[in-house]
Structure formats: structure tokens, C-alpha cells
Design an enzyme around this catalytic site. Structure first.
Site, short mmCIF file in Angstrom:
data_model
loop_
_atom_site.label_atom_id
_atom_site.label_comp_id
_atom_site.label_asym_id
_atom_site.label_seq_id
_atom_site.Cartn_x
_atom_site.Cartn_y
_atom_site.Cartn_z
N ARG A 1 2.49 -4.77 12.12
CA ARG A 1 1.90 -5.25 13.37
C ARG A 1 2.59 -6.55 13.77
O ARG A 1 2.85 -7.40 12.91
CB ARG A 1 0.40 -5.53 13.19
CG ARG A 1 -0.47 -4.30 13.19
CD ARG A 1 -0.52 -3.61 14.55
NE ARG A 1 -1.40 -2.45 14.54
CZ ARG A 1 -1.00 -1.18 14.36
NH1 ARG A 1 0.27 -0.90 14.17
NH2 ARG A 1 -1.88 -0.20 14.40
N GLY B 1 0.85 -1.19 0.00
CA GLY B 1 0.00 0.00 0.00
C GLY B 1 0.88 1.24 0.00
O GLY B 1 2.04 1.21 -0.44
N ARG B 2 0.32 2.32 0.57
CA ARG B 2 1.04 3.60 0.59
C ARG B 2 2.44 3.46 1.18
O ARG B 2 3.41 3.98 0.65
CB ARG B 2 0.25 4.60 1.45
CG ARG B 2 -0.83 5.34 0.74
CD ARG B 2 -1.45 6.34 1.70
NE ARG B 2 -2.23 5.62 2.70
CZ ARG B 2 -3.56 5.62 2.75
NH1 ARG B 2 -4.25 6.35 1.88
NH2 ARG B 2 -4.20 4.94 3.65
N ILE B 3 2.53 2.76 2.33
CA ILE B 3 3.82 2.72 3.05
C ILE B 3 4.84 1.87 2.27
O ILE B 3 5.98 2.31 2.05
CB ILE B 3 3.61 2.20 4.49
CG1 ILE B 3 2.81 3.24 5.29
CG2 ILE B 3 4.97 1.93 5.17
CD1 ILE B 3 2.37 2.80 6.68
N HIS C 1 8.07 0.36 18.80
CA HIS C 1 6.91 0.85 18.03
C HIS C 1 7.00 2.37 17.83
O HIS C 1 6.12 3.12 18.26
CB HIS C 1 5.60 0.46 18.72
CG HIS C 1 4.41 0.51 17.80
ND1 HIS C 1 3.34 -0.33 17.92
CD2 HIS C 1 4.12 1.30 16.73
CE1 HIS C 1 2.44 -0.06 16.99
NE2 HIS C 1 2.91 0.93 16.24
N GLU D 1 2.88 -6.03 22.88
CA GLU D 1 3.59 -4.81 23.29
C GLU D 1 3.08 -4.31 24.63
O GLU D 1 1.88 -4.42 24.90
CB GLU D 1 3.39 -3.72 22.22
CG GLU D 1 4.03 -4.12 20.90
CD GLU D 1 3.70 -3.17 19.75
OE1 GLU D 1 3.09 -2.12 20.00
OE2 GLU D 1 4.04 -3.50 18.61
N ILE E 1 7.41 -3.33 10.28
CA ILE E 1 6.97 -2.00 10.77
C ILE E 1 5.44 -1.93 10.75
O ILE E 1 4.87 -0.85 10.79
CB ILE E 1 7.58 -0.82 9.94
CG1 ILE E 1 7.61 -1.12 8.44
CG2 ILE E 1 8.98 -0.51 10.39
CD1 ILE E 1 6.42 -0.76 7.68
C1 8YV Z 1 1.30 4.68 16.17
C2 8YV Z 1 0.44 2.92 14.51
O1 8YV Z 1 2.44 4.28 16.83
O2 8YV Z 1 -0.58 4.15 12.79
C3 8YV Z 1 -0.62 3.15 13.49
O3 8YV Z 1 -1.50 2.30 13.37
O4 8YV Z 1 0.57 1.87 15.03
C4 8YV Z 1 1.38 4.01 14.84
O5 8YV Z 1 1.50 4.99 13.90
C5 8YV Z 1 0.20 4.50 17.13
O6 8YV Z 1 -1.05 4.65 16.59
C6 8YV Z 1 0.43 5.45 18.32
O7 8YV Z 1 -0.23 6.64 18.23
#
Ligand code: 8YV
Length: 317
Positions: A232, A153-155, A279, A261, A230
Site C-alpha cells: 500500500r 506473511g503469505r506474499i 497497482h 491513486e 507492492i
Molecule cells: C487489487 C489489492 O488490485 O488485494 C488487494 O488488496 O489491492 C489488489 O489485489 C484490488 O483489490 C483491485 O481489485
């Protein structure tokens, strides 16, 4: 009267909390020792601010019977029970787009940290091993290597855009081939892992992807392969990851996310070929400010009767 809003975690930088405080009567749940009592005191709250990791489950929605809107500081929707929100008529906003670059930068940082032994080298200097006359083993170069993207996807696409400077070849695995992308599709994850030097996990979490990266995928990535996550922790079977690394069937791992976590298995902590971060892929001042502003804007839109700027995709649920 300001609307009451429950906030599950302090959002930063400070101007984000200031903006929330200006417009809402906040119930800050991270400050309380008795969560149940705090939720009772917040039972008239109409808004909830949560994060990608903390999400919102049906029990929390039940504890807030007046809840009308959830604003997520994150792009991951796996921890928010969207069908439960939809059934209760709760609007849900999230923060897509604004964290793409920050998270992609982190994926590249993790690839370089693992391949060039940055963290291991730092320990090597600090613990006096270098001074005692030893040499750190050689690292390896990402240049010209093959990178497989689990999720494109985007990332994932932004990670590839950055890695283009290193001349990498790119493969991706998705449930279906995508139109107009600059990477080759692999419909089988094990086959992609066999062909890849690095696998970057950047798909969504949730049931559809749970434990997708298991021993067969990790062994296919191989004794020289690097796994980067990066996305889940739930996407990678952590016991399989530990066993494969311990057996030397996987070369290295660089992980920003974990199954439970903030607990990270001791076995991973003990391995020199594993880079661990807490994270933090979206945790830059710039990215968190952009995310926080969107959280605030989604709430403001809702409370002024307008559509959310970035509603979570709930159609078809
Ligand atoms: C954040 C994330 O660390 O976007 C997400 O789903 O897991 C991360 O960008 C998290 O939401 C903390 O605010």
C-alpha cells in the site's frame, strides 16, 4: 427476486461479471455519473462488491441501510471500515490466498526491472539515445544480495521462495518474530534497511503501518539500495521517498502502489531510477479470475445461509 447488489468497480475477466449478473440485480456504480442518485436507487441492496483499494467507508454503509454482506475483490482490508461493518452486523468476505503468487511474481518482476534497468532501457531504445551512440549505465545483479521484507506473511514468503533461485539472504521485520520461517528477524526497521540491498514492502496497509518507511529507513537502505512496494502507498512516506531519491540517498524505487491513486507525483515520474506500475500486482487473467470466483462464492454462500468461504478477520475488533 434476485437480491440487489452494488458493484463499485468492474471485475474481470468477463465471466466474473456474468456470474454476478446471473445471480443478482446489479447496481454498477462505475457506470453512473451521479453517484448519490445511483446509491439512492440502490437503497434496498443487500450486498456490496468492492475492491481492496476502493473499500467501504461508513458513509457508504449508511447509504445502503439494508446492507448485509460486503465481498471484497482483494486481500487488503485497510480501506474497509471493519469496526463499522461489525457494528452494523455486516458480514465481510475477502480473497486471501488466491493472489499470493500473482503479487509475488510482480515483486520479483519489479526487482529485476529496476536492477536490470528494463524500463529505462526500453525508453533508451525508443527515444533514439542508443541509436545516437550512447550506452546505458550498468545495472546490478540481485544474486547473493540481501533482501529485507517489511511484512512477512503469505506474499513475502512467496517472494522469498521465488528469490531463492537467486541465492539471496533474507531478513524480515514484523511486530513480533515468527515461528518456522526461513529468514532472519530484525525487530528494528532501520537496522534491517541498513543490512539490506533491497527492501520489499509487503505488509498490510492501515494506521498501524502508515508512513513506516520514512526518511530514516530510506537513508539506511542507502544510495545503492532499492525500495519495492507492492503493498500500500500509505506504508511509505511519499514526500520522504521523493526527497531521499532526489538527494541520491536512495538508489532506486519500484512502485506498484501510491499514496493517492491514481495520482502519482510528477517528481517520481521524472526520475529514471524509478519504475512505476498502476497497482497491477494481482492483475493477471488467472489471478483476477480466481479472485472474482471467490468474490462470487462468498456472496453465494451468504445468500444461501452458509458461512462465507473466506471471511475477513473481524474477531477482537
Ligand atoms: C487489487 C489489492 O488490485 O488485494 C488487494 O488488496 O489491492 C489488489 O489485489 C484490488 O483489490 C483491485 O481489485
Amino acid at each position: 427476486m434476485k437480491p440487489e447488489v452494488v458493484v463499485l468497480s468492474r471485475l474481470g475477466p468477463p465471466e466474473v461479471m456474468e456470474a454476478l449478473e446471473t445471480s443478482y440485480q446489479l447496481h454498477c456504480l462505475w457506470e453512473v455519473s451521479d453517484r448519490q442518485a445511483a446509491l439512492k436507487a440502490a437503497s434496498s441492496a443487500r450486498g456490496l462488491v468492492t475492491t481492496g483499494s476502493l473499500g467501504a467507508d461508513p458513509a457508504l454503509m449508511d447509504a445502503l441501510p439494508e446492507l448485509e454482506v460486503i465481498s471484497i475483490n482483494g486481500v487488503g482490508l485497510d480501506a474497509v471500515d471493519l469496526p463499522a461493518a461489525k457494528a452494523r452486523g455486516i458480514a465481510v468476505g475477502y480473497t486471501p490466498g488466491v493472489l499470493t503468487e500473482g503479487v509475488a511474481d510482480m515483486a520479483v518482476a519489479l526487482i529485476l526491472a529496476a536492477s536490470r534497468k528494463l524500463v529505462e532501457g526500453d525508453r533508451f531504445v525508443r527515444n533514439g539515445t542508443w541509436a545516437s551512440g550512447e550506452k546505458l549505465a550498468l545495472g546490478w545483479s540481485i544474486r547473493g544480495k540481501t533482501v529485507g521484507f517489511l511484512g512477512f506473511g503469505r506474499i513475502g514468503r512467496e517472494v522469498l521462495r521465488l528469490l531463492a533461485a537467486f541465492g539471496v539472504k533474507a531478513l524480515y521485520h514484523e511486530p513480533k518474530a515468527l515461528e518456522g520461517v526461513s529468514a532472519d528477524y530484525c525487530n528494528d526497521l532501520v537496522t534491517m534497511a541498513e543490512k539490506s540491498d533491497v527492501m520489499v514492502v509487503c505488509c498490510a496497509g492501515g494506521e498501524a503501518t502508515r508512513n513506516l518507511v520514512d526518511a530514516s529507513v530510506l537513508k539506511a537502505l542507502g544510495p545503492k539500495g532499492l525500495l519495492v512496494n507492492i503493498a500500500r502507498g500509505s506504508v511509505v512516506c511519499e514526500p520522504d521517498l521523493i526527497a531521499t531519491l532526489e538527494a541520491g540517498h536512495l538508489g532506486a524505487a519500484a512502485l506498484d502502489v501510491f499514496a493517492d491513486e491514481p495520482r502519482v507525483p510528477q517528481a517520481l515520474q521524472a526520475m529514471e531510477n524509478v519504475v512505476l506500475t498502476p497497482h497491477i500486482a494481482s492483475a493477471t487473467t488467472e489471478t483476477r479470475l480466481a479472485m472474482g470466483r471467490l468474490v462470487v462464492e462468498n456472496l453465494a454462500a451468504y445468500f444461501s445461509g452458509k458461512p462465507l468461504l473466506t471471511p475477513a478477520p473481524m474477531d477482537g475488533l
